[in-house]
Design an enzyme around this catalytic site. Structure first.
Site, PDB file in Angstrom:
ATOM      1  N   ARG A  74     -12.792  12.781   8.602  1.00 33.32           N
ATOM      2  CA  ARG A  74     -13.810  13.625   7.963  1.00 33.32           C
ATOM      3  C   ARG A  74     -15.147  12.901   8.047  1.00 33.32           C
ATOM      4  O   ARG A  74     -15.223  11.777   8.528  1.00 33.32           O
ATOM      5  CB  ARG A  74     -13.449  13.818   6.493  1.00 33.32           C
ATOM      6  CG  ARG A  74     -13.290  12.441   5.811  1.00 33.32           C
ATOM      7  CD  ARG A  74     -13.015  12.531   4.328  1.00 33.32           C
ATOM      8  NE  ARG A  74     -12.406  11.311   3.839  1.00 33.32           N
ATOM      9  CZ  ARG A  74     -13.055  10.231   3.416  1.00 33.32           C
ATOM     10  NH1 ARG A  74     -14.378  10.188   3.457  1.00 33.32           N
ATOM     11  NH2 ARG A  74     -12.414   9.178   2.982  1.00 33.32           N
ATOM     12  N   LYS A  87       0.843  -1.208   0.000  1.00 31.20           N
ATOM     13  CA  LYS A  87       0.000   0.000   0.000  1.00 31.20           C
ATOM     14  C   LYS A  87       0.868   1.245   0.000  1.00 31.20           C
ATOM     15  O   LYS A  87       1.787   1.365   0.809  1.00 31.20           O
ATOM     16  CB  LYS A  87      -0.852   0.092   1.273  1.00 31.20           C
ATOM     17  CG  LYS A  87      -2.000  -0.872   1.363  1.00 31.20           C
ATOM     18  CD  LYS A  87      -2.837  -0.529   2.608  1.00 31.20           C
ATOM     19  CE  LYS A  87      -3.905  -1.578   2.816  1.00 31.20           C
ATOM     20  NZ  LYS A  87      -4.663  -1.337   4.065  1.00 31.20           N
ATOM     21  N   HIS A 147     -11.575  -1.918  -4.614  1.00 29.00           N
ATOM     22  CA  HIS A 147     -11.385  -1.304  -3.299  1.00 29.00           C
ATOM     23  C   HIS A 147     -12.205  -0.039  -3.111  1.00 29.00           C
ATOM     24  O   HIS A 147     -11.935   0.761  -2.227  1.00 29.00           O
ATOM     25  CB  HIS A 147      -9.904  -1.008  -3.027  1.00 29.00           C
ATOM     26  CG  HIS A 147      -9.033  -2.204  -3.225  1.00 29.00           C
ATOM     27  ND1 HIS A 147      -9.168  -3.339  -2.466  1.00 29.00           N
ATOM     28  CD2 HIS A 147      -8.047  -2.463  -4.112  1.00 29.00           C
ATOM     29  CE1 HIS A 147      -8.288  -4.238  -2.869  1.00 29.00           C
ATOM     30  NE2 HIS A 147      -7.603  -3.739  -3.878  1.00 29.00           N
TER      31      HIS A 147
END
Ligand code: ADP
Ligand code: ADP
Ligand code: MG
Length: 591
Positions: free
Chosen positions: A301, A162, A239
């Site tokens: 957020r 990642k 994803h």
């Protein structure tokens, strides 16, 4: 702690989330300021806000992403606070700090909290220290390819590489075996560098039967934090989330509590204020249990799928965000929160599932959603608007609630069936196929579900196109009939045989050739006959014969029968173009 009342909010975003924030502000009597790019001059968020400021050209990098323009707009309009929505500047720590320095309230966490979670590697280190379980793997600073390779070998394949700065499913590569590692590493680094300006990566054990279960958290400026339970976002493609639900099916109470506690520890570790989401990956290979979950990342957020949480907890998270930003404590204590029923959300996209989900752009010629109880439509567009190349092609989010999972799911299928879009291809039919899949209905799924079932999920209904075509023919006949009636009415000589409709309609020998083109350019030479009792039509397409009739129930709603089966469709017409919409399908024809 001081309370600062917010009376005017600038919304540094667009589309459905900007409209969503306006909804709450209207209810609370807070003034709103919209900002917009060239492409959004006539957008709904501009239309609906009390004031609107133009901030530049259409590309987000030249408008919505420029902090200076947002700050200037806030100052020029006397806004007290800025709501960043999601995406754009919402997870930009410098922007949050900048708002602080300029005396504007950033409706979100402090810059330092965003920074702490900004990179996946550093976030994982922090979580280990806070006692939150993380996916086993390597998140060290040494980026020597040999070191990374060794780490992957030690973890054991499959592994996931990642980009630490990645997001939206980008910058990730799954590696099945040691030989493939070097190439995947290159790819992940390249994507990280190109999309996020950072080529640092981490390596994780790839969880084999993974479910994505995330916890909604909320923190305040008094050091408190609560969790608002979980959302299951396992239904993903590349994803990216497609269907979300709350609560997670099959979640044991002890696991829910363990995850909630871990999420609150995570939030407190970074002194978190406002709405946040801790994303966990759950290893479902041995069922759900309190030991089988691992921290993946935190989204600092409001999340796209926050409405499912609002539906099951009867809260307005935007209101909570505003109150907490004003300095109030979190509106509810942990023991005042509970789960009521079940909720689903689907993301309605302008995309073509049959063509590898290619994003679609163009005019939304027709957009109608049948309203019912226990549903929410979250959208930033109306009929006639343009879905442009500049932004995410999401048309709307559809949200339902029900007493049980089955009820909420059945309702969602109903809501999607009552959603009609013309002008653009959408994923509506794909969504229906997904929700109707027996494994999904039985809550037997993991994040591989869509990939594994893709052929069935994008499959077209048997004979679907021909049925749509027959419906288009019945629309055409209804038009012909209407024209004939009009002529008949307007005729000064009602008995003149040339002005009557019986010339074609009541004559059993009536026969007419009709040519239709489908969207792919396929040409169909049909022959129309009256049926024996003169109430419907017989349509021949080569050797195939269809028996049909139909009428308009109200303006755009067609009820028609094809070979004895009843269909309900909505119709969009423009000259010789007829688009048939039913069951999530959109089929345009040209006469
Ligand atoms: P969410 O559940 O809010 O979509 P994700 O973790 O899936 O959260 O996405 C992270 C962020 O990336 C979101 O702010 C979203 O706006 C943005 N995003 C989503 N899809 C894409 C994409 N295809 N490319 C770039 N950014 C994306
Ligand atoms: P992004 O920032 O792009 O949202 P995430 O780290 O949240 O990246 O991962 C996105 C998705 O990738 C997850 O929702 C999950 O489906 C899958 N995923 C991530 N980590 C793993 C893992 N270790 N094993 C299996 N799947 C994973
Ligand atoms: Mg994520």
């Amino acid at each position: 702690m001081d309370i600062k009342n917010i009376s005017k909010i600038l919304i540094a975003n667009r589309g459905e989330i900007a409209c969503r924030v306006i909804d709450t502000c209207e209810r609370l009597g807070i003034q709103t300021v919209a900002v917009y790019s060239d492409a959004d001059a006539d957008a709904q968020h501009v239309e609906r806000a009390d004031e609107a400021i133009h901030i530049g050209p259409s590309p987000a990098a030249e408008s919505y992403l420029i902090a200076d323009k947002i700050i200037d707009a806030a100052k020029a309009t006397g806004a007290d606070a800025i709501h960043p929505g999601y995406g754009f500047l919402s997870e930009n720590a410098e922007f949050a700090d900048r708002c602080d320095q300029e005396g504007l309230i950033f409706i979100g966490p402090k810059g330092k909290s965003i920074r702490a979670m900004g990179l996946k590697g550093t976030a994982k280190k922090l979580m280990v220290d806070a006692g939150v379980p993380v996916v086993p793997g390597y998140h060290g600073e040494d980026q020597d390819p040999a070191v990374l390779k060794k780490a992957a070998d030690d973890i054991g394949y499959p592994v996931l590489i990642k980009a630490v700065a990645g997001g939206g499913g980008k910058g990730m590569r799954k590696v099945m075996k040691a030989e493939d590692f070097a190439e995947a590493l290159e790819a992940a680094k390249r994507e990280g560098a190109n999309s996020f300006g950072n080529d640092v990566v981490l390596i994780e054990k790839f969880i084999e039967k993974p479910r994505h279960i995330e916890i909604q958290v909320f923190g305040d400026s008094h050091g408190d934090a609560v969790y608002l339970f979980e959302r299951d976002c396992s239904l993903q493609r590349r994803h990216q989330k497609v269907v979300e639900e709350a609560p997670a099916p099959g979640m044991p109470e002890d696991m829910r509590q363990a995850m909630g506690d871990a999420a609150v520890r995570a939030a407190k570790a970074i002194d978190y204020q406002g709405a946040g989401t801790i994303e966990f990956i759950v290893d479902a290979s041995n069922g759900l249990n309190p030991k089988g979950f691992y921290f993946m990342e935190m989204n600092t957020r409001l999340q796209v799928e926050h409405p499912v949480t609002e539906m099951i907890t009867d809260t307005d998270l935007v209101e909570w965000q505003i109150r907490v930003a004003e300095g109030h404590p979190i509106p509810k204590k942990q023991d005042e929160l509970s789960i009521e029923g079940h909720s689903f959300e689907v993301r309605l996209y302008a995309e073509d599932p049959a063509k590898n989900f290619m994003p679609q752009t163009g005019r939304l010629d027709y957009f109608h959603v049948e309203k019912q109880d226990n549903m929410r439509l979250e959208s930033g567009v109306i009929e006639g608007d343009e879905i442009s190349v500049f932004y995410d092609p999401m048309i709307a989010k559809l949200v339902t609630h029900g007493a049980t999972r089955d009820e909420a799911l059945t309702r969602m299928i109903d809501v999607i069936r009552g959603t009609y879009v013309a002008g653009l291809k959408t994923n509506l039919n794909f969504l229906i196929n997904t929700l109707k899949h027996s494994a999904f209905q039985d809550a037997d799924f993991d994040t591989n579900f869509i990939d594994q079932n893709i052929d069935t999920l994008v499959a077209d209904e048997d004979d679907g196109l021909m049925v749509d075509m027959m419906l288009a023919v019945s629309v055409r006949q209804a038009m012909v009939m209407e024209d004939a009636m009009e002529q008949f009415d307007q005729s000064s000589e009602p008995n003149n045989p040339f002005n009557t409709m019986d010339g074609w309609r009541l004559n059993v020998d009536y026969q007419e050739p009709l040519t239709l083109l489908d969207e792919a350019g396929g040409k169909y030479e049909l022959a129309l006959f009256n049926d024996e009792d003169g109430v419907g039509y017989v349509v021949k397409n080569g050797d195939e014969t269809y028996y049909m009739n139909g009428y308009f129930d109200h303006e755009d709603a067609l009820i028609a029968q094809v070979n004895g089966r009843l269909y309900k469709a909505h119709v969009w017409q423009d000259d010789n173009h007829i688009t048939i919409m039913r069951d999530g399908r959109t089929a345009p024809f040209t006469l």
